[in-house]
Write a protein that holds these residues in place. Structure first.
Motif, PDB file in Angstrom:
ATOM      1  N   ALA A   1       0.824  -1.202   0.000  1.00  0.00           N
ATOM      2  CA  ALA A   1       0.000   0.000   0.000  1.00  0.00           C
ATOM      3  C   ALA A   1       0.860   1.255   0.000  1.00  0.00           C
ATOM      4  O   ALA A   1       0.601   2.205  -0.759  1.00  0.00           O
ATOM      5  CB  ALA A   1      -0.940  -0.003   1.199  1.00  0.00           C
ATOM      6  N   ASP A   2       1.888   1.285   0.843  1.00  0.00           N
ATOM      7  CA  ASP A   2       2.771   2.460   0.892  1.00  0.00           C
ATOM      8  C   ASP A   2       3.492   2.661  -0.436  1.00  0.00           C
ATOM      9  O   ASP A   2       3.621   3.793  -0.921  1.00  0.00           O
ATOM     10  CB  ASP A   2       3.797   2.310   2.010  1.00  0.00           C
ATOM     11  CG  ASP A   2       3.182   2.485   3.394  1.00  0.00           C
ATOM     12  OD1 ASP A   2       2.068   3.045   3.485  1.00  0.00           O
ATOM     13  OD2 ASP A   2       3.815   2.059   4.386  1.00  0.00           O
ATOM     14  N   ALA A   3       3.958   1.569  -1.025  1.00  0.00           N
ATOM     15  CA  ALA A   3       4.645   1.669  -2.317  1.00  0.00           C
ATOM     16  C   ALA A   3       3.701   2.175  -3.395  1.00  0.00           C
ATOM     17  O   ALA A   3       4.090   2.991  -4.248  1.00  0.00           O
ATOM     18  CB  ALA A   3       5.223   0.309  -2.707  1.00  0.00           C
ATOM     19  N   ALA A   4       2.457   1.716  -3.359  1.00  0.00           N
ATOM     20  CA  ALA A   4       1.474   2.144  -4.354  1.00  0.00           C
ATOM     21  C   ALA A   4       1.158   3.625  -4.212  1.00  0.00           C
ATOM     22  O   ALA A   4       1.085   4.360  -5.206  1.00  0.00           O
ATOM     23  CB  ALA A   4       0.200   1.308  -4.219  1.00  0.00           C
ATOM     24  N   ARG A   5       0.975   4.071  -2.981  1.00  0.00           N
ATOM     25  CA  ARG A   5       0.690   5.501  -2.777  1.00  0.00           C
ATOM     26  C   ARG A   5       1.852   6.375  -3.232  1.00  0.00           C
ATOM     27  O   ARG A   5       1.651   7.484  -3.735  1.00  0.00           O
ATOM     28  CB  ARG A   5       0.365   5.760  -1.306  1.00  0.00           C
ATOM     29  CG  ARG A   5      -1.048   5.314  -0.912  1.00  0.00           C
ATOM     30  CD  ARG A   5      -1.399   5.804   0.477  1.00  0.00           C
ATOM     31  NE  ARG A   5      -0.693   5.043   1.493  1.00  0.00           N
ATOM     32  CZ  ARG A   5      -1.192   3.977   2.118  1.00  0.00           C
ATOM     33  NH1 ARG A   5      -2.415   3.549   1.801  1.00  0.00           N
ATOM     34  NH2 ARG A   5      -0.501   3.334   3.032  1.00  0.00           N
ATOM     35  N   ALA A   6       3.066   5.867  -3.065  1.00  0.00           N
ATOM     36  CA  ALA A   6       4.239   6.656  -3.453  1.00  0.00           C
ATOM     37  C   ALA A   6       4.332   6.861  -4.959  1.00  0.00           C
ATOM     38  O   ALA A   6       4.790   7.910  -5.423  1.00  0.00           O
ATOM     39  CB  ALA A   6       5.508   5.972  -2.939  1.00  0.00           C
ATOM     40  N   VAL A   7       3.891   5.871  -5.745  1.00  0.00           N
ATOM     41  CA  VAL A   7       3.995   5.992  -7.201  1.00  0.00           C
ATOM     42  C   VAL A   7       2.765   6.641  -7.829  1.00  0.00           C
ATOM     43  O   VAL A   7       2.800   7.030  -9.000  1.00  0.00           O
ATOM     44  CB  VAL A   7       4.223   4.619  -7.881  1.00  0.00           C
ATOM     45  CG1 VAL A   7       5.400   3.891  -7.246  1.00  0.00           C
ATOM     46  CG2 VAL A   7       2.966   3.752  -7.847  1.00  0.00           C
ATOM     47  N   ALA A   8       1.684   6.765  -7.070  1.00  0.00           N
ATOM     48  CA  ALA A   8       0.393   7.189  -7.616  1.00  0.00           C
ATOM     49  C   ALA A   8       0.455   8.449  -8.482  1.00  0.00           C
ATOM     50  O   ALA A   8      -0.153   8.481  -9.563  1.00  0.00           O
ATOM     51  CB  ALA A   8      -0.622   7.370  -6.487  1.00  0.00           C
ATOM     52  N   PRO A   9       1.185   9.484  -8.085  1.00  0.00           N
ATOM     53  CA  PRO A   9       1.183  10.699  -8.904  1.00  0.00           C
ATOM     54  C   PRO A   9       1.751  10.514 -10.308  1.00  0.00           C
ATOM     55  O   PRO A   9       1.449  11.304 -11.208  1.00  0.00           O
ATOM     56  CB  PRO A   9       2.058  11.676  -8.092  1.00  0.00           C
ATOM     57  CG  PRO A   9       1.992  11.170  -6.687  1.00  0.00           C
ATOM     58  CD  PRO A   9       1.927   9.683  -6.825  1.00  0.00           C
ATOM     59  N   GLY A  10       2.568   9.488 -10.522  1.00  0.00           N
ATOM     60  CA  GLY A  10       3.199   9.304 -11.818  1.00  0.00           C
ATOM     61  C   GLY A  10       2.497   8.326 -12.735  1.00  0.00           C
ATOM     62  O   GLY A  10       2.882   8.185 -13.909  1.00  0.00           O
ATOM     63  N   LEU A  11       1.470   7.631 -12.251  1.00  0.00           N
ATOM     64  CA  LEU A  11       0.814   6.590 -13.046  1.00  0.00           C
ATOM     65  C   LEU A  11      -0.029   7.185 -14.163  1.00  0.00           C
ATOM     66  O   LEU A  11      -0.772   8.149 -13.954  1.00  0.00           O
ATOM     67  CB  LEU A  11      -0.089   5.737 -12.157  1.00  0.00           C
ATOM     68  CG  LEU A  11       0.576   4.729 -11.223  1.00  0.00           C
ATOM     69  CD1 LEU A  11      -0.483   4.125 -10.305  1.00  0.00           C
ATOM     70  CD2 LEU A  11       1.282   3.640 -12.018  1.00  0.00           C
ATOM     71  N   LYS A  12       0.063   6.575 -15.348  1.00  0.00           N
ATOM     72  CA  LYS A  12      -0.878   6.956 -16.392  1.00  0.00           C
ATOM     73  C   LYS A  12      -2.166   6.161 -16.198  1.00  0.00           C
ATOM     74  O   LYS A  12      -2.165   5.053 -15.628  1.00  0.00           O
ATOM     75  CB  LYS A  12      -0.287   6.742 -17.771  1.00  0.00           C
ATOM     76  CG  LYS A  12       0.009   5.325 -18.185  1.00  0.00           C
ATOM     77  CD  LYS A  12       0.607   5.323 -19.592  1.00  0.00           C
ATOM     78  CE  LYS A  12       0.832   3.905 -20.109  1.00  0.00           C
ATOM     79  NZ  LYS A  12       1.417   3.895 -21.479  1.00  0.00           N
ATOM     80  N   ALA A  13      -3.265   6.695 -16.665  1.00  0.00           N
ATOM     81  CA  ALA A  13      -4.582   6.141 -16.355  1.00  0.00           C
ATOM     82  C   ALA A  13      -4.740   4.698 -16.794  1.00  0.00           C
ATOM     83  O   ALA A  13      -5.387   3.900 -16.116  1.00  0.00           O
ATOM     84  CB  ALA A  13      -5.664   7.011 -16.984  1.00  0.00           C
ATOM     85  N   GLU A  14      -4.172   4.344 -17.952  1.00  0.00           N
ATOM     86  CA  GLU A  14      -4.400   3.009 -18.511  1.00  0.00           C
ATOM     87  C   GLU A  14      -3.359   1.970 -18.107  1.00  0.00           C
ATOM     88  O   GLU A  14      -3.360   0.839 -18.601  1.00  0.00           O
ATOM     89  CB  GLU A  14      -4.460   3.090 -20.037  1.00  0.00           C
ATOM     90  CG  GLU A  14      -3.173   3.552 -20.709  1.00  0.00           C
ATOM     91  CD  GLU A  14      -3.068   5.065 -20.852  1.00  0.00           C
ATOM     92  OE1 GLU A  14      -2.356   5.521 -21.769  1.00  0.00           O
ATOM     93  OE2 GLU A  14      -3.705   5.780 -20.054  1.00  0.00           O
ATOM     94  N   ALA A  15      -2.463   2.309 -17.189  1.00  0.00           N
ATOM     95  CA  ALA A  15      -1.425   1.364 -16.775  1.00  0.00           C
ATOM     96  C   ALA A  15      -2.035   0.151 -16.082  1.00  0.00           C
ATOM     97  O   ALA A  15      -3.027   0.260 -15.353  1.00  0.00           O
ATOM     98  CB  ALA A  15      -0.433   2.046 -15.843  1.00  0.00           C
TER      99      ALA A  15
END
Length: 302
Positions: free
Chosen positions: A79-93
């Protein structure tokens, strides 16, 4: 329509993450790989090993433009790792992972990344070693990768993830997440719990010194110590994440152990021989399916 994966981001560059990077370089050379690890020392080591096309210090930067993001971190840190990358994710990833418990991990990733497509997966492969240097490209060859897509996952995205793991040499199976967790509680989690327990018990026996345990280790004890050498943080998180399935399996194991205990106490050799004969057939089936080595002493090199 199946999706194509041209850019991969790996978050976590230990044994599994570094093996994915190596396997992609060897078998999918057209896929660009960016790696990230929360540890600066691990990032430096991974960079020196040339594992990825690029190592990013910033987690959001690491996943920018990635078609597939794989989290290869302990399940308690998903969960922490996911929140850390969230701002950089493209919508369709496509968001995936390699954790050995699936129901809880899938829920944690979906909660941390609302609106993103999460398709959990578990490559059933590994060694007792850890860190970027421990990985190797052939780790997944002939091993199972279990994909546990939610019901609403687009077929094209599921097919793309399955094709990715097949290309790395794995045999792919689709399974319900809860069923996966019960199966792995039996085949992986309980054996590790038993291994940690037996090694701990041996070290605490007052009648046997530590030097004698090491000096006179027979094959069975050596195999247990190999399993018990696995990453303590990873296994702490696995047991907590898959608590219900592990406890249910442990209860059944304790009941079976009681039966054997009674047979030994009563001198019931027929019961013991019957039990050992039936369970030996499972070992032979594992070898027949190519999941282990039939060489003498399990292929151990001395």
């Amino acid at each position: 329509m199946a999706r194509t994966i041209e850019r991969l981001a790996i978050v976590g560059l230990g044994l599994i993450g570094s093996s994915i990077a190596r396997a992609v370089k060897a078998k999918l050379p057209g896929v660009a790989v960016t790696g990230h690890d929360v540890s600066a020392a691990v990032r430096e080591e991974a960079g020196a090993l040339g594992l990825c096309d690029r190592i990013a210090a910033d987690p959001a930067e690491a996943v920018a433009d990635a078609d597939l993001v794989i989290f290869a971190v302990p399940v308690g840190g998903m969960a922490d790792a996911a929140r850390a990358v969230a701002p950089g994710l493209k919508a369709e990833a496509i968001i995936s992972d390699v954790g050995s418990s699936k129901a809880g991990v899938g829920a944690a990733l979906r909660d941390a990344l609302p609106g993103h497509l999460v398709i959990p997966a578990h490559p059933v492969a590994g060694t007792e070693n850890s860190g970027p240097a421990a990985g190797f490209a052939s780790l997944f060859d002939g091993r199972w990768c279990i994909v546990t897509p939610p019901a609403e996952a687009p077929a094209g995205a599921v097919a793309a993830l399955e094709a990715f793991w097949s290309a790395l040499g794995a045999r792919v199976e689709t399974m319900d997440a809860a069923h996966h967790d019960m199966v792995l509680a039996v085949t992986s989690h309980l054996p590790h719990l038993i291994a940690y327990t037996i090694v701990g018990t041996a070290s605490e026996l007052e009648e046997v010194t530590e030097s004698e345990v090491i000096k006179y280790s027979a094959g069975g004890f050596r195999d247990f110590t190999r399993i018990a050498a696995s990453d303590p943080v990873m296994w702490r998180d696995v047991f907590l994440a898959n608590r219900d399935a592990v406890l249910a399996t442990l209860q059944r194991f304790n009941e079976d152990l009681t039966v054997l205990q009674q047979a030994i106490r009563r001198g019931d050799g027929d019961k013991l021989e019957d039990w050992f004969t039936r369970t030996r057939a499972i070992r032979r089936s594992i070898i027949e399916q190519g999941q282990d080595d039939a060489a003498p002493d399990f292929g151990r090199k001395h």
